[in-house]
Design a protein around this motif. Structure first.
Motif, PDB file in Angstrom:
ATOM      1  N   TRP B 299       1.201  -1.144  -0.345  1.00  0.00           N
ATOM      2  CA  TRP B 299       0.176   0.202   0.211  1.00  0.00           C
ATOM      3  C   TRP B 299       1.098   1.542  -0.187  1.00  0.00           C
ATOM      4  N   ASP B 300       2.410   1.038   0.132  1.00  0.00           N
ATOM      5  CA  ASP B 300       3.180   1.741  -0.136  1.00  0.00           C
ATOM      6  C   ASP B 300       3.222   3.151  -1.042  1.00  0.00           C
ATOM      7  N   PRO B 301       2.701   2.493  -2.155  1.00  0.00           N
ATOM      8  CA  PRO B 301       3.164   3.404  -3.312  1.00  0.00           C
ATOM      9  C   PRO B 301       1.926   4.086  -3.088  1.00  0.00           C
ATOM     10  N   VAL B 302       0.310   4.049  -2.920  1.00  0.00           N
ATOM     11  CA  VAL B 302      -0.690   4.496  -3.040  1.00  0.00           C
ATOM     12  C   VAL B 302      -0.445   5.628  -2.439  1.00  0.00           C
ATOM     13  N   VAL B 303       0.031   4.995  -1.318  1.00  0.00           N
ATOM     14  CA  VAL B 303      -0.296   5.985   0.098  1.00  0.00           C
ATOM     15  C   VAL B 303       1.022   7.492  -0.148  1.00  0.00           C
ATOM     16  N   ILE B 304       1.866   6.777  -1.096  1.00  0.00           N
ATOM     17  CA  ILE B 304       2.622   8.244  -1.589  1.00  0.00           C
ATOM     18  C   ILE B 304       2.558   9.393  -2.898  1.00  0.00           C
ATOM     19  N   GLY B 305       1.702   8.340  -3.307  1.00  0.00           N
ATOM     20  CA  GLY B 305       0.983   8.976  -5.198  1.00  0.00           C
ATOM     21  C   GLY B 305       0.055   9.879  -4.393  1.00  0.00           C
ATOM     22  N   LEU B 306      -1.007   9.642  -3.112  1.00  0.00           N
ATOM     23  CA  LEU B 306      -1.914  10.071  -2.903  1.00  0.00           C
ATOM     24  C   LEU B 306      -1.374  11.273  -2.529  1.00  0.00           C
ATOM     25  N   VAL B 307      -0.170  11.202  -1.616  1.00  0.00           N
ATOM     26  CA  VAL B 307       0.263  12.375  -0.697  1.00  0.00           C
ATOM     27  C   VAL B 307       0.950  13.458  -1.983  1.00  0.00           C
ATOM     28  N   ILE B 308       2.086  12.445  -2.550  1.00  0.00           N
ATOM     29  CA  ILE B 308       2.170  13.582  -4.038  1.00  0.00           C
ATOM     30  C   ILE B 308       0.992  14.508  -4.188  1.00  0.00           C
ATOM     31  N   ILE B 309      -0.078  13.910  -4.643  1.00  0.00           N
ATOM     32  CA  ILE B 309      -1.096  14.280  -5.832  1.00  0.00           C
ATOM     33  C   ILE B 309      -1.746  15.571  -4.650  1.00  0.00           C
ATOM     34  N   VAL B 310      -2.259  15.740  -3.470  1.00  0.00           N
ATOM     35  CA  VAL B 310      -2.862  15.659  -2.260  1.00  0.00           C
ATOM     36  C   VAL B 310      -2.298  17.132  -1.978  1.00  0.00           C
ATOM     37  N   SER B 311      -0.999  16.696  -2.156  1.00  0.00           N
ATOM     38  CA  SER B 311      -0.033  18.311  -1.370  1.00  0.00           C
ATOM     39  C   SER B 311       0.011  19.297  -2.540  1.00  0.00           C
ATOM     40  N   THR B 312       0.595  18.375  -3.606  1.00  0.00           N
ATOM     41  CA  THR B 312       0.670  19.894  -4.682  1.00  0.00           C
ATOM     42  C   THR B 312      -0.695  20.685  -4.945  1.00  0.00           C
TER      43      THR B 312
END
Lengths: 369, 331
Positions: B299-312
């Motif tokens: 699930w790591d990449p899912v969370v990281i991807g979401l973090v990038i998208i949400v924060s940017t």
């Protein structure tokens, strides 16, 4: 006299065109490789192999090109390919073997052993039913890819995240979702009739090649002859000017990334039906090569400049060189070195050539005066 | 000062971390313990060092995706050389960072003299460096590294032993990261070079007209990230005790996510080192808490991807909203 005039006469001017340069470059590469390795390079199997490998990569490059024409970049095309491949593969297998398929077993990678005993292969439907199943699979692949592209488009245009970061984020996100679905195991053993799309031939021409030519033609017509295509160029060239001339930039950008996603979906079908399997991480090497070939093909990374014929010729050149390396026996890693240096060199040349041309023009003008 | 602080991105990020860790702690009691916190500080130091470099590049309006390749290559070459010859940790740091600076200068040369977009330069050089290493090296793995490497990661500046007999302390690795952060902060804040980085991030042409030496600034930026990649690579060797050609390559997106989460924008000119730190902290908290909450690591990449998208996304969208009343030009 006439002939002499024709050859040496001053009236003859050679029109400089990028496309001509690419054609010449391709011919040179082809001839050099044919002379160096005549038996291997010109062999039937090598040419066939090239003809099967070009299409999927070529369509991905077209997807990258559409995004770059609008002044952005789409780093998520490979992840889109993976996720739409995985979902469509699951749909395909569960429609083909509705009773016998255990989805949880499939996702643990047990499918391969099951099918090896032949218990599943016997029950694949035939005729019109199989045809419908394949159509549904294709629709699912393109649909999923389209949704992913739409997501990119929304992030870039409505929320206005820079394209690099938006597509970097979706790249990681989609890769993660594919991992969560499959746990990293491959899905294999598609029905025979599905594999025809990726590895069949009509007469002597491979089916994927036909699809690629159709796609390239369609994209070319789309970019040059439709309103939306023209708008993509305009937005890429100068977004503010495009806005002032009445274009809806947001809509154009959404549709740009949607197109990019749809093309990645087409590439998916060719990829999974050629290699008869799908797994997270397939085609990762294509990302660098896609960027390389688009820039090699004369598309400006600033957007607004470039055409399909350049990119298509670039793809042919790259594949010819690549198969040349294969024959010589370079390792994958060394090939990466060469792609990287080519990417840098081509951008340097693109930067220097117009400057030298300008210098020469200035000198010529000063001589005339 | 007060009002500016209340509106700062860093404060929100800090509050987010606090709220998040309280939620995680209510699920798994062992999350908010001194042991785990110091462990996160220690293991995040590698990413922290790299993130400072990436932050400075982003501050100047560029992006560098070749730093994992630079770190991998300088790590490999340094350890290979030190296997043959006697050395110590200082030599290792100096060697690795020298290699890093050399690779960074290649990037800077291409960016400055040929005006190529930084993404394309570093995409190219990344595959050149990494590919060259893999094709030249016969065996890219090194499983036995000299002993002084892992003694470094075991040392503590100060430490104590808790009830269960586990040593808890402030690791030398965390200390290295803090020193680098302070040095970078001083450079950014108090030198002409540092102000120049902010200037070219704001507007390159304006900085040129104002008389900044763009060449010197670009070479500093890219050699600094090379230098930091070298340092980070030695920290990595001392922590995991072997050299692997692909592990560091996987850190690329996490580091960029951390920096973006910390408030830096790709357009350049904004963000702080403190924010970058909190960004790294947030990423490590998320990753670490997934383990504590027993969520599988894929699930790591899912969370990281979401973090990038949400924060940017939040960053970019708030800017759009801020601009709305001011101008009608909208690209």
């Amino acid at each position: 006299m006439n002939l002499k005039n024709l050859i040496f006469g001053k009236r003859i001017t050679i029109r400089y065109s990028k496309t001509m340069t690419f054609v010449i470059a391709f011919i040179i590469v082809f001839i050099v490789l044919s002379i160096l390795q005549p038996t291997k390079f010109l062999s039937n199997t090598n040419l066939q192999q090239m003809a099967f490998q070009i299409p999927e990569f070529g369509i991905l490059a077209l997807a990258m090109m559409v995004a770059m024409l609008s002044g952005g970049i789409d780093l998520s095309i490979i992840s889109i390919t993976n996720i739409s491949g995985i979902i469509s593969a699951i749909v395909l297998l569960s429609l083909t073997y509705p009773e016998t398929l255990d989805l949880s077993m499939l996702l643990k990678g047990i499918m391969a052993e099951e099918a090896a005993t032949g218990s599943l292969l016997l029950q694949a439907p035939t005729g019109i039913k199989m045809f419908m199943i394949i159509l549904v699979t294709i629709a699912v692949a393109i649909g999923v890819a389209g949704v992913c592209g739409l997501l990119n488009g929304l992030l870039v245009s409505i929320i206005r995240i820079p394209p690099i970061l938006a597509t970097l984020g979706t790249m990681k996100l989609l890769e993660g979702i594919s991992l969560v679905i499959t746990k990293g195991s491959p899905i294999t053993n598609f029905p025979k009739s599905f594999l025809f799309i990726g590895s069949g031939t009509i007469a002597v021409i491979p089916v994927p090649m036909i699809i690629f030519i159709l796609c390239a033609f369609a994209v070319s017509v789309f970019l040059k002859r439709t309103r939306l295509g023209f708008s993509i160029y305009a937005v890429g060239e100068n977004p503010i000017a495009a806005r002032f001339s009445g274009l809806k930039n947001r809509g154009v950008l959404i549709k740009t990334y949607l197109c990019s996603g749809l093309l990645a979906g087409v590439a998916t079908i060719l990829l999974i039906s050629r290699v008869d399997s799908v797994k997270v991480g397939y085609g990762t090497a294509y990302l660098l090569q896609a960027v390389l070939v688009v820039i090699l093909g004369g598309v400006s990374y600033l957007g607004g400049i470039g055409n399909v014929s350049g990119v298509v010729l670039g793809i042919f050149i790259l594949r010819a060189i690549s198969s040349g390396f294969n024959i010589i026996g370079f390792s994958n890693h060394f090939r990466n070195v060469i792609w990287g240096s080519m990417l840098v060199l081509v951008t340097i040349v693109n930067y220097i050539v117009p400057r030298i041309a300008d210098l020469l023009k200035i000198r010529a003008r000063s001589l005339n005066v | 000062m007060g009002r500016k602080f209340l509106r700062s991105h860093e404060l929100y990020l800090f509050l987010l971390i606090v709220v998040y860790s309280i939620i995680v702690n209510s699920i798994s009691k062992s999350f908010l313990t001194a042991e785990n916190m110091f462990d996160i500080l220690k293991s995040s130091s590698i990413m922290g060092v790299m993130a400072i470099g990436v932050f400075i590049v982003m501050l100047s309006g560029g992006i560098d995706i070749s730093f994992p390749a630079i770190a991998t290559v300088s790590m490999y070459v340094t350890v290979r050389l030190l296997e043959r010859f006697n050395g110590n940790l200082l030599i290792a740091f100096v060697m690795a960072s020298t290699f890093g600076i050399m690779f960074g200068c290649v990037n800077a040369f291409l960016v400055y003299y040929f005006n190529i977009p930084t993404l394309i330069v570093t995409l190219g050089t990344s595959s050149i460096f990494h590919g060259a290493m893999l094709s030249i090296a016969k065996i890219p793995h090194i499983y036995t590294v000299p002993g002084y490497f892992f003694e470094f990661s075991k040392k503590y500046i100060f430490s104590w032993v808790n009830k269960e007999g586990i040593t808890i302390g402030f690791s030398t690795m965390t200390c290295t990261m803090l020193i680098i952060a302070v040095v970078s902060w001083l450079i950014l804040r108090y030198t002409m070079l540092g102000r120049g980085i902010y200037a070219i991030g704001g507007n390159l042409e304006a900085a040129k007209r104002a008389g900044f030496n763009i060449m010197r600034i670009q070479f500093f930026i890219y050699s600094w990230i090379g230098f930091l990649s070298g340092i980070a690579s030695i920290l990595y060797v001392s922590l995991v005790r072997h050299v692997h050609p692909f592990n560091l390559m996987g850190m690329l997106l996490d580091v960029i996510a951390a920096v973006v989460l910390g408030g830096a924008s790709l357009a350049g000119g904004s963000g702080t080192i403190l924010g970058t730190f909190l960004g790294v902290g947030m990423i490590y908290f998320i990753k670490n808490s997934l383990i504590f909450m027993k969520i599988p690591s894929y699930w790591d990449p899912v969370v990281i991807g979401l973090v990038i998208i949400v924060s940017t996304g939040i960053n970019a969208y708030s800017k759009t909203l801020g601009r709305r009343g001011v101008t009608i030009i909208e690209s």
